[in-house]
Design a protein around this motif. Sequence first.
Motif, PDB file in Angstrom:
ATOM      1  N   MET A  31       0.835  -1.193   0.000  1.00 58.42           N
ATOM      2  CA  MET A  31       0.000   0.000   0.000  1.00 58.42           C
ATOM      3  C   MET A  31       0.878   1.254   0.000  1.00 58.42           C
ATOM      4  O   MET A  31       1.880   1.309   0.720  1.00 58.42           O
ATOM      5  N   PHE A  33       0.409   5.612   0.101  1.00 55.24           N
ATOM      6  CA  PHE A  33      -0.536   6.684   0.358  1.00 55.24           C
ATOM      7  C   PHE A  33       0.167   8.026   0.211  1.00 55.24           C
ATOM      8  O   PHE A  33       1.383   8.133   0.391  1.00 55.24           O
ATOM      9  N   TYR A  35      -0.155  11.901   1.943  1.00 56.03           N
ATOM     10  CA  TYR A  35      -0.745  12.712   3.003  1.00 56.03           C
ATOM     11  C   TYR A  35      -0.329  14.166   2.831  1.00 56.03           C
ATOM     12  O   TYR A  35       0.720  14.466   2.260  1.00 56.03           O
ATOM     13  N   LEU A  43      -1.920  15.316  10.155  1.00 54.35           N
ATOM     14  CA  LEU A  43      -1.872  14.781   8.803  1.00 54.35           C
ATOM     15  C   LEU A  43      -3.255  14.455   8.281  1.00 54.35           C
ATOM     16  O   LEU A  43      -4.109  13.968   9.033  1.00 54.35           O
ATOM     17  N   LEU A  45      -5.111  12.406   4.979  1.00 47.32           N
ATOM     18  CA  LEU A  45      -4.911  11.515   3.839  1.00 47.32           C
ATOM     19  C   LEU A  45      -5.502  12.129   2.583  1.00 47.32           C
ATOM     20  O   LEU A  45      -6.670  12.522   2.571  1.00 47.32           O
ATOM     21  N   VAL A  96       2.780   0.824   3.567  1.00 41.90           N
ATOM     22  CA  VAL A  96       2.639  -0.336   4.433  1.00 41.90           C
ATOM     23  C   VAL A  96       3.453  -1.439   3.771  1.00 41.90           C
ATOM     24  O   VAL A  96       3.218  -1.777   2.613  1.00 41.90           O
ATOM     25  N   SER A 101       1.235  -5.482   8.341  1.00 39.77           N
ATOM     26  CA  SER A 101       0.250  -4.395   8.332  1.00 39.77           C
ATOM     27  C   SER A 101       0.319  -3.583   9.613  1.00 39.77           C
ATOM     28  O   SER A 101      -0.401  -2.605   9.764  1.00 39.77           O
ATOM     29  N   ASN A 102       1.213  -3.976  10.497  1.00 36.27           N
ATOM     30  CA  ASN A 102       1.272  -3.308  11.788  1.00 36.27           C
ATOM     31  C   ASN A 102       2.197  -2.114  11.816  1.00 36.27           C
ATOM     32  O   ASN A 102       2.333  -1.471  12.843  1.00 36.27           O
ATOM     33  N   GLU A 103       2.846  -1.882  10.711  1.00 37.28           N
ATOM     34  CA  GLU A 103       3.751  -0.750  10.659  1.00 37.28           C
ATOM     35  C   GLU A 103       3.452   0.052   9.403  1.00 37.28           C
ATOM     36  O   GLU A 103       3.340  -0.509   8.332  1.00 37.28           O
ATOM     37  N   GLN A 104       3.305   1.326   9.572  1.00 38.27           N
ATOM     38  CA  GLN A 104       3.092   2.213   8.437  1.00 38.27           C
ATOM     39  C   GLN A 104       4.180   3.265   8.495  1.00 38.27           C
ATOM     40  O   GLN A 104       4.292   3.993   9.487  1.00 38.27           O
ATOM     41  N   PHE A 105       4.964   3.337   7.432  1.00 36.31           N
ATOM     42  CA  PHE A 105       6.125   4.210   7.408  1.00 36.31           C
ATOM     43  C   PHE A 105       5.869   5.423   6.534  1.00 36.31           C
ATOM     44  O   PHE A 105       5.103   5.362   5.575  1.00 36.31           O
ATOM     45  N   PHE A 106       6.554   6.487   6.879  1.00 33.40           N
ATOM     46  CA  PHE A 106       6.421   7.729   6.137  1.00 33.40           C
ATOM     47  C   PHE A 106       7.756   8.144   5.543  1.00 33.40           C
ATOM     48  O   PHE A 106       8.817   7.897   6.131  1.00 33.40           O
ATOM     49  N   GLY A 107       7.671   8.770   4.391  1.00 35.69           N
ATOM     50  CA  GLY A 107       8.850   9.345   3.792  1.00 35.69           C
ATOM     51  C   GLY A 107       9.257  10.620   4.518  1.00 35.69           C
ATOM     52  O   GLY A 107       8.557  11.083   5.423  1.00 35.69           O
TER      53      GLY A 107
ATOM     54  N   PHE B  35      -0.870   3.698  16.954  1.00 36.15           N
ATOM     55  CA  PHE B  35       0.496   4.021  16.539  1.00 36.15           C
ATOM     56  C   PHE B  35       0.939   5.318  17.215  1.00 36.15           C
ATOM     57  O   PHE B  35       0.137   6.212  17.467  1.00 36.15           O
ATOM     58  N   TYR B  37       4.007   8.292  16.444  1.00 38.58           N
ATOM     59  CA  TYR B  37       5.039   8.789  15.546  1.00 38.58           C
ATOM     60  C   TYR B  37       5.708  10.004  16.165  1.00 38.58           C
ATOM     61  O   TYR B  37       5.074  10.777  16.897  1.00 38.58           O
ATOM     62  N   TYR B  50       3.767   0.365  17.985  1.00 36.70           N
ATOM     63  CA  TYR B  50       2.439  -0.070  17.557  1.00 36.70           C
ATOM     64  C   TYR B  50       1.815  -0.966  18.646  1.00 36.70           C
ATOM     65  O   TYR B  50       2.514  -1.760  19.284  1.00 36.70           O
ATOM     66  N   ARG B  95      -5.649   3.119  13.348  1.00 38.86           N
ATOM     67  CA  ARG B  95      -6.224   2.530  12.145  1.00 38.86           C
ATOM     68  C   ARG B  95      -7.374   1.638  12.578  1.00 38.86           C
ATOM     69  O   ARG B  95      -7.201   0.777  13.433  1.00 38.86           O
TER      70      ARG B  95
END
Lengths: 115, 115
Positions: A31, A33, A35, A43, A45, A96, A101-107, B35, B37, B50, B95
């Motif tokens: 996935m 996304f 933001y 943030l 989406l 993701v 699915s338990n971690e969502q990372f951002f740039g 989460f 951050y 998480y 989430r």
Amino acid sequence: SAVISQKPSRDICQRGTSLTIQCQVDSQVTMMFWYRQQPGQSLTLIATANQGSEATYESGFVIDKFPISRPNLTFSTLTVSNMSPEDSSIYLCSVVASGSSNEQFFGPGTRLTVL
Amino acid sequence: AQKITQTQPGMFVQEKEAVTLDCTYDTSDPSYGLFWYKQPSSGEMIFLIYQGSYDQQNATEGRYSLNFQKARKSANLVISASQLGDSAMYFCAMREGGNFNKFYFGSGTKLNVKP
């Protein structure tokens, strides 16, 4: 974890122009996304970038203003079109990772200022 | 109603002391993830920790622990032995279910660590 890079890291643009932001991930992700974080805000989406098909936009965001591409599993672009000062924000790509699915990372984000 | 509430816009803590950042959430979905951050002034969003709604134990990652009180719908972040580099904005997020576009952020807490 996934390592995410974004280009450009920051830009100052004139009203009425467009800017394309690139997001590159070092591994295939399920996935992706986009933001937006307006100054002093949390943030929001914008859309889910779908590989090989049109992005799924959230309420208040439209394809004409924020066209998104995702040609493969590791790359996506977001264009901010016909910019106005209200578009001044940090734009962040988020992923993701496959298999988790338990971690969502951002740039690192793209800091955009529109004059 | 707000999905995520962070009631502390700003916090101060002395270096080497522990600090708790508050987060409450609102959902009727039995399956959700929480989460935290960290966002330094550079703008990047750094994933810290998480907690899944079905997890029996409180999550811990190094100096970070999540005090999960399900009945109270709270998910406070505890940072032990604060360091100057911990000074940043901290965002709590949730989430709902398996919906990756249902990812809600709180308004954030600005933490300042004093030497």
